[in-house]
Design a protein around this motif. Structure first.
Motif, short mmCIF file in Angstrom:
data_model
loop_
_atom_site.label_atom_id
_atom_site.label_comp_id
_atom_site.label_asym_id
_atom_site.label_seq_id
_atom_site.Cartn_x
_atom_site.Cartn_y
_atom_site.Cartn_z
N TYR A 148 6.53 -5.19 3.51
CA TYR A 148 5.47 -5.54 2.57
C TYR A 148 5.89 -6.77 1.77
O TYR A 148 6.33 -6.67 0.63
N ARG A 195 7.97 0.79 1.53
CA ARG A 195 7.40 1.98 0.92
C ARG A 195 8.52 2.99 0.74
O ARG A 195 9.33 3.22 1.64
N PRO A 250 5.84 8.33 -3.67
CA PRO A 250 5.86 7.19 -2.75
C PRO A 250 4.96 6.05 -3.22
O PRO A 250 3.86 6.29 -3.73
N GLY A 251 5.46 4.84 -3.07
CA GLY A 251 4.72 3.64 -3.43
C GLY A 251 5.33 2.45 -2.70
O GLY A 251 6.24 2.62 -1.90
N VAL A 252 4.81 1.26 -2.99
CA VAL A 252 5.27 0.06 -2.30
C VAL A 252 5.82 -0.95 -3.30
O VAL A 252 5.12 -1.35 -4.23
N LEU A 253 7.07 -1.31 -3.13
CA LEU A 253 7.71 -2.31 -3.99
C LEU A 253 8.83 -2.97 -3.22
O LEU A 253 9.50 -2.33 -2.40
N HIS A 254 9.05 -4.26 -3.50
CA HIS A 254 10.18 -4.98 -2.93
C HIS A 254 10.24 -4.86 -1.40
O HIS A 254 11.30 -4.69 -0.82
N GLY A 255 9.07 -4.92 -0.80
CA GLY A 255 9.04 -5.02 0.67
C GLY A 255 9.06 -3.72 1.43
O GLY A 255 9.01 -3.73 2.65
N GLY A 264 9.10 -0.46 6.25
CA GLY A 264 8.07 -1.46 6.52
C GLY A 264 8.42 -2.85 6.05
O GLY A 264 9.59 -3.14 5.72
N ILE A 308 6.70 7.39 7.13
CA ILE A 308 5.77 6.50 6.41
C ILE A 308 6.54 5.50 5.55
O ILE A 308 5.94 4.64 4.91
#
Lengths: 409, 283
Positions: A24, A292, A285-290, A22, A19
């Motif tokens: 983002y 996860r 887990p999280g989404v930062l700087h493009g 990616g 997961i």
């Protein structure tokens, strides 16, 4: 990429490690990210690209770096045979240059004429400024305003090398904000600019691309250990900020299941306090700087600042592949406090005559804890990923000595 | 193209078409400069002439935003703003206005941490119509775009001058509500583009979609807004409104009296600009 039951084949074609990973990023950057990916796919199977990369590794960086048997520390710990992979002997004094050489060759392939980078402690900034001087390209380095103050020797080094250092005051003025600002620059200058990211994080393909450049470390260790001992190492230990030196050492060994692998995070003042940088141990887990990945964050998804005595480990995230390896259980991630790292720093300096950077001092502090419990034929490799000259002011301050009026804390 | 669900957004664009004019979208960050003042600003936007409201979810690391919106996000967070409170403000707004579309705009992490399913059902329940999530390109459409559409809301995609013909079909594939054209290659509230710069891009986008196109980034004045709707279906203004807030804070970032009316005054002027262009004849 379709190999089964392997830890080393990822990421998949969309840049995911399970997961994690990616792409983002804002739409403005997407075409550019895809162009980098496209070029990287060509470059990585181009023998001429790697020939040029290894030419600079050998003649400019000074590779291969030695695999050194640390006999005195081995004796002191009274267990495993401790080897140092001496990437602190590289040109510019850390592993960072392996990656910046690789990426500037990518920039050249893509015809980009302007280089940007983010830096925390300044090591990646110096390594980027160095390759920009070598290739004659203008270089802008974004650095948190707090870091600009506490790392003034590195700021001066970058200036000498011809780079412009832009202090970042937005957000909390730290490494994560420097990365935000570099991304903002990139969005605004898509045509001519290449962003040299300093670690195995960011949008795909950066995590795999940086890993592949840094894997020169692990590839050499495999060969050197074969030569020294005629077999694989038993345990690998490296420190993690974003995780590039660790990934460089670990990746070539991921599928050797007999090799125990340990990553050491910055525990700051202790993981029972709020002042640490142990993203894998205590983040989620999280989404930062493009990408996860595990992040230090609040319950509302706001990113927290990390704390560490070592500015190089002071990042609230971690490369996505590490997150995946943690969940899979392939790598064991632990943490070490500021004080433990300081003790290891002094121990190594006195016992081996090697002044380590505070970053690998974390790894060494963990080795000091575990080496004694292994038998004497147990081969342990520690990635000595940077030298400690840059840290003497910080260390002096923590030891209660005054080396001048600059705040180097 | 994705099947188009009817929402307050699609209905609004239908109304604009019938009226023969372009629309005005206004962006403010939820809870800036504090909850009460932010709510007062929100409550008066539609009366002042906003056709749709983009409501910013505060985030610690807004990497596509310029200094004005970055600062607004940090101010709101400092005052204790959260995604939960953002939804709470929407609920209060909906009690007085069941027509004006509200689009939540921001970055993915706070939504991800809230939990996608819970978030979508909570947002739908309070009356949110759609989402603009800057760091979710079509490549990551499974995260929120597809679930949002399935839940009967719109997911608005950004296109940029860098989005070339090769990529446009992919971007519009699951777009709904409208297309948000980022008029400059840069961050919010910095450079500005003219209708002449924008026109060829919109023409390109219209080859691939029938959705309305709203234009944003760098639109600051009523004149900019009027110029923009000559070619676009709506103009979106953010940083300029946020700057009215910034300019009316005391040294501790607390609001001085009369901030909301000042924001609403600029909204009225922008709305007048937008309404000065008759799209039946001109475009």
């Amino acid at each position: 990429m379709t190999k089964h039951n392997t830890y080393s084949a990822g990421a998949d074609e969309d840049g995911h490690f399970g997961i994690y990973g990616g792409r983002y990023v804002a739409e403005t950057l997407m075409p550019l990210i895809l162009a980098v990916e496209n070029e990287w796919n060509k470059a990585k199977s181009d023998p001429d690209f790697w020939k040029e990369f290894h030419y600079y590794m050998k003649h400019y960086v000074g590779r291969p770096s030695p695999l050194y048997f640390a006999e005195r520390l081995t004796e002191k710990f009274g267990g495993a045979k401790v080897y140092f992979k001496r990437d602190e002997l590289n040109h510019t004094g850390a592993h960072k240059i392996n990656n910046t050489i690789g990426q500037i060759l990518m920039a050249k392939r893509m015809g980009k004429t302007r280089i940007i980078a983010e830096t925390g402690a300044g090591q990646h900034g110096v390594a980027t400024a160095t390759v920009c001087a070598l290739f004659g390209l203008p270089c802008i380095v974004y650095m948190g305003a707090t870091d600009v103050e506490r790392q003034s020797p590195n700021v001066f080094r970058m200036n000498l090398l011809g780079a412009e250092v832009r202090p970042v005051t937005s957000g909390t003025g730290t490494l994560k904000d420097a990365m935000n600002e570099a991304l903002r620059d990139w969005v605004s200058n898509v045509d001519d600019t290449f962003y040299i990211i300093g670690t195995v994080a960011g949008p795909h393909p950066y995590p795999t691309m940086v890993r592949d450049f840094q894997s020169v470390i692990g590839d050499e260790v495999r060969e050197q250990m074969q030569e020294a001992e005629g077999r694989l190492p038993n345990t690998l230990v490296a420190c993690l900020g974003g995780g590039s030196n660790a990934m460089g050492l670990f990746h070539p060994f991921l599928d050797d299941e007999t090799v125990e692998i340990i990553g050491v995070e910055a525990g700051g003042k202790g993981i029972d306090t709020d002042e640490h940088c142990a993203s894998l141990t205590l983040g989620k887990p999280g989404v930062l700087h493009g990408n996860r990945t595990y992040l230090l964050q609040t319950d509302d998804g706001q990113i927290l600042d990390g704390h560490s005595i070592s500015a190089g480990l002071d990042y609230p995230g971690i490369g996505p592949e590490h997150s995946w390896l943690k969940d899979r259980g392939r790598v064991n991630y632990v943490s070490v406090t500021d004080n433990e790292a300081l003790n290891a720093f002094q121990l190594c300096t006195k016992a081996e005559g090697i002044i380590p950077a505070l970053e690998p001092s974390h790894a060494l502090a963990h080795v000091a804890k575990i080496a004694g419990s292994y038998p004497k034929d147990h081969l342990l490799v520690l990635n000595m990923c940077g030298r400690g000259d840059k840290d003497i002011f910080a260390v002096a301050k923590h030891l209660g000595l005054d080396m001048g009026d600059t705040d180097q804390g | 193209m994705a099947e188009q669900t009817e929402t307050r957004i699609t209905k609004m664009f239908d109304r604009l078409k019938a009226e023969g004019r372009g629309g005005l979208g206004t962006f403010i960050t939820a809870g800036d400069p504090d909850y009460d003042t932010g709510l007062e600003i929100l409550m008066g936007l539609a009366n002042a002439g906003a056709d749709m409201i983009e409501f910013g979810i505060p985030f610690s690391d807004p990497m596509a935003d310029g200094p004005a919106i970055q600062a607004s996000s940090l101010r709101a967070l400092k005052k204790g703003m959260t995604l939960k409170k953002t939804l709470d403000m929407v609920r209060k707004f909906r009690k007085q206005d069941d027509v004006t579309p509200i689009i939540l705009m921001g970055y993915f992490n706070p939504i991800y941490i809230y939990g996608i399913d819970t978030f979508l059902s909570d947002a739908k329940e309070v009356g949110v119509d759609g989402y603009i999530v800057v760091d979710l390109p079509p490549e990551e459409e499974n995260e929120l775009c597809k679930p949002a559409i399935a839940a009967g809301m719109n997911f608005i995609y950004l296109t940029a001058p860098t989005t070339d013909d090769k990529r446009l079909p992919r971007v519009v594939e699951n777009a709904s509500g409208f297309i948000y054209f980022v008029s400059i290659t840069g961050i919010t509230g910095t450079k500005s583009a003219t209708s002449a710069d924008i026109a060829p891009h919109l023409e390109r986008i219209r080859k691939y979609t029938d959705l309305p196109i709203a234009v944003g980034f760098g639109i600051k004045t009523p004149e900019n807004a009027a110029d923009t709707v000559k070619v676009g279906d709506a103009a979106i203004v953010g940083s300029a409104l946020v700057r009215v807030i910034t300019d009316n804070l005391d040294e501790n970032d607390n609001p001085t009296p009369g901030i909301a009316p000042k924001v609403h005054k600029l909204v009225s002027e922008l709305a007048a600009g937008v309404r000065s262009v008759n799209k039946r004849i001109g475009a």
